[in-house]
Design a protein around this motif. Structure first.
Motif: not given
Length: 87
Positions: A15-17, A27-28, A71-74, A78-81
């Motif tokens: 995931l990126v933001l 990055i996550y 849970r972490l993905y959601r 939600r934060k924009g990633y």
């Protein structure tokens, strides 16, 4: 794709933001993999281009790791990633 079922077994996602106006380039990375005796949930996060932080969590059952990964993905989406392809 439903957010509640992104992870169903062993897999990974990145995931990126990126928000240039706020100077955010993050990055996550999430991965569920088989360890020697347990299921491992591996996470890495940080600013793109810099050293990342890593964390491993061990679970006795894959269902527990999948629940935590979803849970972490959601939380991150939600934060924009947004999910990107792995290189």
């Amino acid at each position: 794709m439903s957010f509640t079922s992104r992870f169903t077994g062993y897999c990974r996602c990145q995931l990126v933001l990126i928000n240039p106006a706020l100077n955010r380039r993050r990055i996550y990375f999430l991965e569920i993999c088989q360890g020697l005796f347990h299921v491992v949930l591996f996470r890495a996060w940080g600013r793109i281009g810099y050293r990342v932080r890593c964390k491993e969590e061990w679970y006795p059952r894959i269902e527990d790791a999948v629940k935590e990964a979803n849970r972490l993905y959601r939380e991150k989406t939600r934060k924009g990633y947004r999910e990107t392809t792995l290189k």
